[in-house]
Write a protein that holds these residues in place. Structure first.
Motif, short mmCIF file in Angstrom:
data_model
loop_
_atom_site.label_atom_id
_atom_site.label_comp_id
_atom_site.label_asym_id
_atom_site.label_seq_id
_atom_site.Cartn_x
_atom_site.Cartn_y
_atom_site.Cartn_z
N CYS A 231 -4.07 -14.64 -14.27
CA CYS A 231 -4.78 -15.92 -14.33
C CYS A 231 -3.87 -17.01 -14.84
CB CYS A 231 -6.02 -15.78 -15.22
SG CYS A 231 -6.99 -17.30 -15.37
N LEU A 280 -9.60 -12.13 -11.53
CA LEU A 280 -11.04 -12.01 -11.76
C LEU A 280 -11.54 -10.59 -11.49
CD1 LEU A 280 -12.25 -15.38 -10.15
CD2 LEU A 280 -12.07 -14.83 -12.58
N GLU A 295 -12.96 -17.00 -17.53
CA GLU A 295 -13.35 -18.11 -16.68
C GLU A 295 -13.28 -19.44 -17.44
OE1 GLU A 295 -17.16 -16.73 -15.60
OE2 GLU A 295 -16.47 -15.57 -13.85
#
Length: 477
Positions: A231, A280, A295
């Motif tokens: 991420c 994710l 998130e």
């Protein structure tokens, strides 16, 4: 010497980037809602799209990643009397600005908002202007094959072996300029894999709670580590794409893969969402409440990339929160609670490191004679105040640590809590040392990366860990 004019392509040939891609990124950065307008602009034709994007963006021609080997050869050709024409599918305003900056071209031909000067259209325009085989052409892509078919000679730049062979079938090849190789090291730099060290912060709650023997938490934390790392890499790519011009004006960041043109912009646009999807997926497997925190981290980093990094003070507060979110996410993945002391210490400590980062950048800009950091809200004259704020934040973190050592939690967790007081002078030294190095201009763009490579910082880390180990297990004698 040939009397035939030499026609030179721009995107991917004279410069190691594509101005259409860069213009689109700048428009999206300055107004994300423009993503809804682009399809309507494109419906009027590619040339109209390029004109709309060019009208909405400013760029510095001096900062572009030029192919200096080609540019030096072009200058040599010009001194020998050869006429040079810049012919590109980019908008005329962009091509003219680049031509004016370089001062080597005698003429500019480019898209004009109506006609997109690419592929067959470029070949037809050049053939009409100079006649069949009346010019030599320097290009780099399959779109240039029709142009080489109409040219007398080809100069091939940054092209694959297959494309070179196809160009040879159309005309004589005068010169070949090889492309920079994209290898595993380039990919590592794109992902900023060295920055994954920061994500070891996810394991801090496990060690702070003395739960390192909790075997059930380790698989979730390992998944969380790789999820967070991918991420973060996705966001680093987005940040690099949105910060191209600022990076190119920086003495060290100008060597980053996208800023230098080693890796094309379109690859970053394709890679970033792919990394995010894998991240994710791994985050979902980590379980607990890890995924919502991941998130939130992604949303906050995007907000930082799109605007917060240009707001003074808020940028450093955001960076401190992003570091602290790693600790919160690690606790969530491991199913552990977080103490007030750990959160307070983390916020002040990472705020100090964020100010170190910004202070180091301001010092570099000051040495280069700049009055303001490009792409940031700070003036170089703000450096002393940023330094004061950072040192104060660092010492506040040490104060929180000292107050924690007088709490009941220390008595419960440590066998010899009085030994933990040794952590205070170690932290005082390290904070002071980091700021001393920043003041002397030795600080890396990222303080944590600097700390991993710095001997004094590593010794401080060993001493800090040693003090905690003695406090946990008691004196070895």
């Amino acid at each position: 010497m040939s009397i035939h004019p030499l026609v030179v392509d721009l995107d991917g040939t004279l410069i190691r980037t594509d101005m259409l891609h860069e213009s689109a990124l700048k428009v999206l950065r300055d107004g994300p809602c423009n993503i809804l307008r682009i399809p309507f602009w494109l419906a009027r034709g590619k040339a109209a799209l390029k004109r709309r994007l060019a009208d909405r963006t400013l760029f510095d021609p001096a900062s572009l990643p030029y192919n200096h080997e080609l540019l030096d050869w072009l200058k040599q050709q010009r001194t020998q009397g050869r006429k040079l024409i810049l012919c590109t599918a980019s908008d005329l305003s962009i091509a003219t600005a680049i031509s004016d900056h370089l001062g080597v071209f005698d003429e500019v031909m480019a898209s004009n908002g109506i006609n997109n000067l690419a592929g067959k259209h470029k070949a037809e325009a050049l053939e009409q202007r100079f006649g069949p085989a009346g010019f030599d052409y320097a290009g780099n892509s399959r779109a240039d094959l029709p142009v080489w078919q109409s040219a007398r000679r080809a100069i091939i730049v940054n092209a694959s072996t297959d494309l070179i062979q196809k160009a040879k079938a159309f005309c004589e090849v005068e010169q070949i300029f090889p492309s920079p190789s994209i290898n595993l090291n380039s990919l590592r730099r794109v992902l900023r894999a060295h920055q994954w060290l920061k994500n070891l912060l996810l394991f801090v709650p496990l060690f702070a709670a003395h739960q390192f023997t909790n075997l059930g938490a380790w698989p979730a934390l390992i998944l969380a580590f790789f999820s967070f790392s991918l991420c973060a890499s996705s966001v680093y790519i987005v940040n690099d794409l949105l910060d191209l011009e600022s990076d190119r004006l920086h003495p060290r960041k100008c060597n980053r893969p996208f800023a230098s043109g080693v890796v094309p912009v379109w690859m970053g646009v394709a890679l970033a969402p792919l990394l995010l999807l894998v991240s994710l997926g791994l985050g979902q497997q980590a379980g607990g409440t890890f995924l919502p925190w991941l998130e939130f981290y992604f949303v906050l980093t995007c907000a930082y990339s799109f605007g917060l990094k240009r707001l003074i003070l808020l940028d450093c507060l955001t960076l401190a929160m992003l570091y602290t979110l790693r600790i919160i996410s690690g606790a969530s993945a491991a199913g552990l609670g977080l103490s007030y002391w750990l959160l307070a210490f983390s916020v002040f400590m990472f705020l100090s490191l964020a100010f170190v980062k910004r202070y180091a950048e301001l010092e570099v800009q000051l040495l280069n004679g700049k009055q303001q950091a490009h792409g940031r809200g700070y003036y170089t004259s703000d450096a002393p105040l940023v330094q004061t704020l950072g040192i104060t934040s660092g010492y506040a973190a040490v104060l929180v640590l000292a107050l924690y050592l007088n709490s009941e939690a220390v008595v419960k967790l440590y066998r010899t809590p009085e030994c933990i007081w040794g952590a205070v002078p170690v932290m005082l030294f390290w904070i002071s040392w980091m700021w001393m190095q920043a003041h002397r201009g030795n600080m890396h763009d990222d303080p944590l990366v600097f700390a991993v490579k710095d001997k004094a910082s590593l010794l401080s880390g060993i001493a800090f860990a040693g003090v905690l180990a003695i406090g946990t297990m008691g004196w070895p004698w």
